[in-house]
Structure formats: C-alpha cells, structure tokens
Scaffold this motif. Sequence first.
Motif, PDB file in Angstrom:
ATOM      1  N   LYS A 121       7.570   5.068  -7.718  1.00 56.32           N
ATOM      2  CA  LYS A 121       6.673   5.098  -6.550  1.00 56.32           C
ATOM      3  C   LYS A 121       5.633   6.204  -6.703  1.00 56.32           C
ATOM      4  N   ILE A 164       2.983   5.299  -9.426  1.00 60.75           N
ATOM      5  CA  ILE A 164       1.971   4.353  -8.937  1.00 60.75           C
ATOM      6  C   ILE A 164       0.957   5.081  -8.059  1.00 60.75           C
ATOM      7  N   TRP A 165       1.452   5.996  -7.186  1.00 62.65           N
ATOM      8  CA  TRP A 165       0.533   6.771  -6.339  1.00 62.65           C
ATOM      9  C   TRP A 165      -0.383   7.636  -7.202  1.00 62.65           C
ATOM     10  N   ASN A 178      -3.185   5.695  -8.918  1.00 61.82           N
ATOM     11  CA  ASN A 178      -4.262   5.368  -7.977  1.00 61.82           C
ATOM     12  C   ASN A 178      -5.101   6.604  -7.646  1.00 61.82           C
ATOM     13  N   THR A 196      -4.147   2.408 -17.074  1.00 60.53           N
ATOM     14  CA  THR A 196      -4.676   2.479 -15.706  1.00 60.53           C
ATOM     15  C   THR A 196      -5.630   3.644 -15.487  1.00 60.53           C
ATOM     16  N   GLU A 213       7.299   1.507 -16.984  1.00 63.52           N
ATOM     17  CA  GLU A 213       7.146   0.106 -16.557  1.00 63.52           C
ATOM     18  C   GLU A 213       7.145  -0.856 -17.738  1.00 63.52           C
ATOM     19  N   ARG A 257       7.799  -3.906  -7.897  1.00 69.45           N
ATOM     20  CA  ARG A 257       6.472  -3.280  -7.744  1.00 69.45           C
ATOM     21  C   ARG A 257       5.834  -3.680  -6.419  1.00 69.45           C
ATOM     22  N   LYS A 258       6.023  -4.935  -6.015  1.00 68.16           N
ATOM     23  CA  LYS A 258       5.493  -5.377  -4.710  1.00 68.16           C
ATOM     24  C   LYS A 258       6.114  -4.561  -3.573  1.00 68.16           C
ATOM     25  N   GLU A 293       4.566  -1.009  -3.596  1.00 67.60           N
ATOM     26  CA  GLU A 293       3.178  -0.993  -3.133  1.00 67.60           C
ATOM     27  C   GLU A 293       3.098  -1.202  -1.624  1.00 67.60           C
ATOM     28  N   GLN A 294       3.977  -2.031  -1.083  1.00 71.70           N
ATOM     29  CA  GLN A 294       4.023  -2.228   0.372  1.00 71.70           C
ATOM     30  C   GLN A 294       4.432  -0.939   1.084  1.00 71.70           C
ATOM     31  N   LEU A 323       3.944   2.130  -0.053  1.00 72.37           N
ATOM     32  CA  LEU A 323       2.834   3.074  -0.157  1.00 72.37           C
ATOM     33  C   LEU A 323       1.735   2.750   0.850  1.00 72.37           C
ATOM     34  N   GLU A 324       1.434   1.460   1.014  1.00 67.59           N
ATOM     35  CA  GLU A 324       0.418   1.042   1.990  1.00 67.59           C
ATOM     36  C   GLU A 324       0.845   1.420   3.401  1.00 67.59           C
TER      37      GLU A 324
END
Length: 708
Positions: A362, A365-366, A369, A390, A667, A695-696, A699-700, A702-703
Amino acid sequence: MTACSEYIKNVFPLIDDDLKHYVEGVLKNGADDFQDSEEVYDAIGEVLQEVSSDKTEDDIRTICNELLNMLKPDKSSSKKNGPTKVLNAPIHLASMAANLENDMNDIKSIWVMHRDDTLKVDAKKLEKAEAKLQEKQEKRSKDVKTVAPVKLETATASQVTSKKESKMEAKGSNRTQDIRIENFDVAYGDRILLQGADLSLAFGRRYGLVGRNGLGKSTLLRMISNGQLRIPSHISILHVEQEVIGDDTLAIESVLQCDIVREDLLKREKEISAAINSGSNDPELSNQLTEIYAQLQNIESDKAPAKASIILNGLGFTSEMQQKETKTFSGGWRMRLALARALFSRPDLLLLDEPTNMLDIKAIIWLENYLQNWPTTLLVVSHDRNFLDTVPTDILHLHSQRIEAYRGNYEQFEKTKTEKLKNQQREYDAQMQHRQHVQEFIDRFRYNANRAASVQSKIKMLEKLPELKPIEKEVSVVLKFPDTEPLSPPILQLNDVTFEYTKNRVIFSNVNLGATMDSRICIVGDNGAGKTTLLKIIMGILSPTSGMRHVHRNLKFGYFSQHHVDQLDMNVNSVELLQSAYPGKPIEEYRRQLGSFGVSGDLALQTVASLSGGQKSRVAFSRMCMGQPNFLVLDEPTNHLDIETIEALGNAITKYTGGVILVSHDERLIRKVCKELWVCANGSVRSIEGFDEYRKIVEQELEAAQSK
C-alpha cells in the motif's frame, strides 16, 4: 520461573497481566527447547516490543538473553563452586548444632570429604608436566596465525573539473540547477568501480540508477551526498540512508522540523511576541512581527502540518502514530520517518537507496503516485521493476565501469538496450567480416608487384578503420533450489486458528488455510497486520491461542529472512561459513552449493563483510538450502537483490518441486510465481486469487483515505 516473572515485572512495570502470563507460559513450555537467546527473541521478542515504548530491538535482545540465563543458568558457575552434592537423607542442622561436641565426627562426615592419600598429586611430577604443556603451547602459538578483525576498505573518488566551473563556483555566480559530474573515477580498495565516467542530471527529471549487485550504485550515491564527488555548492542534497534517531520528538514534529525556514520564522515570532507581551514598546518589534507574519503567509506555513500529515499517512503512519514519540518506533518505522522528512523538505537533489525495501505494498503504491509529481531532481537506486516502470523519466545503467543514460522508464530502457546491443553486434560482425576479406586480399597479393599499390592502399585502409571492441554480455544469473521428494497430502493445514497476545489484542481469528507441495502462496497486508506472526505459526515457532496446526511428519522448512542475512559471520569467507554450519563435507560440495546461487570463483573466498547486500543474500540462500528443505518460507527475499537476480529467483521458485510461502512487496515477483494470496487484514486472513484483485482493494483504500 519465579526469577523470570520478577525480572519481567521489573523491566516492564506497565505490562498487562494477561500478556505477562502469556510470556511466562511461552518461557515455561519452551525452557527445554531454547538453544540460544535468538530462539527466545523469536518466541517472545515481538510481544515485548509491543509493550515497551522506550526500548530498542537491541534492548529486547539483551532482555531475552537475561531470561535465557535465568531459565538455563550457566553451567560454569557450578564448576566454580565444585560439583553439586546430594545428601542421602534429610539433615536437621539445629539439632546437630545442639550436640556439637558429642557429634562432631558426624558433622564432619557430612561436610568434609575424606581423601585417599594415594590420589594425591606428586608436586615434582606436576611441575614437570606443566613445563611440558607450556612448551607445547608456545610452539603452537608460533605456528598459528592470529585472525585479526575484518577491516573494510573505504571507497575513494577523483574527478576532473573545468576551470570555468571552478571560477564560477569561487565567485558564487554558478546558479544552474543541473548537475554534471565529468570524467570521474571511483575505487573500492584495489577494485575500480567506475573509470572515466560521466553523470548528468537535468533539474526536474527523475533518474533510476540500475546495475548488478556489487558494481557501486550505493557507493556512488554516498559519494555524491558526502561531497567526495563535487557538485555546485548551492544545490541542496538529501540522502535517505540513516534512520531517524529516536528521542522525545513527536513523529509529525520531526517531519515539520525539516522546514528550517518555517521553524526559524516561528521561533522569531514566538520571541518577539513574548517581548511585546512583557511590556516592550519598541515599534521596531511590531514591524518585525508584521514582516514575519507576511513571510509565514508567503510560504503557506499554516498548510505545513496538513502536508506533513498526508505524507506520513501515505507511508503508513496513522493519526495516533503521528502523535507518538520517535523513540517508540522500531528501526523500520524510523526509516519510513526519514523518508517522510525527505519528501517534506524537498531538496534540490533527493537521493533514495532502495526506498521500497522498508514499505508494504500500500505504501509503495502511494509513493509511486507521489513521486510522479516530484518537482526537483530525483536519483533513486531500486531493484523493484514495477517502481522503475512507474517513477523514473530516465534510466542510468551502471556497467563496465561506466554509466550510460537512457530516456524513458525501465521497460523502454530494456527495449532500447537490447536493440542497441543487436546493432553493435551487427556492426562488429560486419567490420570483422570486412577486415577478414581485406586481409585475405593483402595476404594473397602481398608479393605481387603488379598489385603492390592496391595492397598498400588496403593496408592503409585497415589502419584507418575504427577499432570496435567485442560486445560484453553480462553473465546471466541462475539460482537453483534443491530437488525434493514428493509427500502425500495433507501437507500443511491451519484449522480455526486464533492468535492473540492479549484478550484486547487479537492478531487474527478463525483462520482456515492449507498448503500443498505445489503451493505458491504470497502473504500480503499492511505492516503490523500479522504477516510475520502467521509465518511463525506455520513453522511452529509460535503456537496458536486456539485451533490446530497440522503438518506432514516429513515436512522440512527452509526459512529465509532479512535478519538471517544481517547475522551472517562477517569475518569468514562464504566457504568457511557453510563449513561451520554443515561440517564434514568436501570443499567441492560447499563450492558447488555456493555456485548454484551465483557465488563462485574468487567471490566465494572473499570475506562476507566485503560482499554487497545482494551477494550476502545469495550466501544466506545457499546456507538455507544446504539443509535440503522441502518447503520454503521466504520473508522479504528480494531485499538487496538486483533485477536480474530477482528474475532468477522467480524462475528458481517456479522450477522448485517443493511448496513455497513468501512475504514480499515486489509486485513483479508476486505476479510471476504466486497463484494464491493470503491477505492479512482486520484481524483475519483470507485467500484470494491473483494480484490484480489485491491491487484493486489497496487502490480503493487509498482513494478512501485521500477523500477524508
């Protein structure tokens, strides 16, 4: 056990009774099995760390060592006091003392040993024997070389700077934000890492530095940060390498303190306000205060706490954790704090060395971004393929003692590099063919007078041809796990397993999971969700609070974790390391075992301390597999491995005939080898298929966190 209980209560006065009983139960049940303090730490160290706010990991290890000494007192103490004597009947000393005069001989019979005079040592013979022994020891000391502690070489650097740049630097007129280090060398002892290399970093671009383990990537970052490689002095540098020192500072305050300008303005504002409140009528103070307020407004000082909180939250610090003192965090969390400070302070040049090693998926991924909008120059060493695809806008490839720059992310770099090598090979082959054709003409007509002019022309043409060097291909990395015999199922089962440190702190409950010899399972979840605890239950290091763990009687675990790498004996070479762990085998077998993990030739004879992080990991893999395990448990195996070795690890896991459970945040590796994921979250562990689904979920989350 009474001594242990008292000691625990003294060292941890605030420990909960339930937790104390749990620790005592583990110590009591495992007293006979504990071989060293490391095993005690594995069993209860994590629990003790939870209840101690002011103790580091080293403190906890020392406490575990003390507890082991209480459970198993050093036998040397009994030797000092003589052998233990057991009386064959109970003795009432008070009544014996009352009849002291009458029963003196009886008392002597208990406490005084009668010696047989024939067993007395002849003083002359003893003196002679001691003289001979001393002579032997002196002779042996001459033959045996004393082993000095390993002294590591230090890296050195040299570079060429132009007179123009030197003059601009001396005058202070060099205001460029771009960085160019030209024609520099870096050596580590006698080994040359870089020779005549160039490094150009354009302001605002993000560079990924890649290359094989041990070529000098981390050394290069260190040399830039400590000034051994010079860059314009006005450019601010921050190298995230050391963890934050633990003290009474709150986590969020530790981050805010990085903004030196803001801190200085706030300090002056406080001093002037105090002076005015004390009754000072100096009008200049009011003017200064107005100016400070204007400056604070310009730098948006009021938004700084929110910005710091967002960064900390993204790296896994909850609101409660942000208000904790830095000394309460473990080393891994302090490294995250160091990263948060760097991201908040935004230096002109940010240097990151393997930033994803300390993060869960987590947080990675943050970070990916967040860094995509990084406003200044970024230079990052990473072996995480997904991160390199990325974040970077450019890739710097360190190989053959030089650095080559490529535009684009890692995927584009691979395509460009492959095409470039093909073109270079074609050009080299074409030239070699042309040279051969011309040389044949020269050899054929060398002594022909009519062709003398043509021959001379051809010879001159050959001399003018540019000399192309053969293409240097990097040796492919191959890792090989040992073959295993098949076992009939069931292999490993967890039925209705619950684990809790205290009644108020349940790690997970009602877990029902199973694994086979074909399993390729990855355990994922936030830091602190119980991934390592689950691994320890699987291997039987920890016992479940309730439920059952069933394993096949012939199941043999091979366990790899980062602390195993850190605890390798640094003073010996890799062959000697395997010899000490598995004595009695031929040298060739140790060399063969190391070779199957890419540690061959002279590398196997270097001291472990001189190896890179990735090379040490390979040695640890080699030692683990020497025990012929048939089920691998790998905790963060990719830390410090280069991209090619991670790829080889993935291939080795795929070909392995035993079962595999791993904890990883890489990953690409997870996608490559794992068919099933066990997700630790919200006090439970559930099984899902494939990484896309996980991953979904992340990401949910984090949103949802960003929208709050």
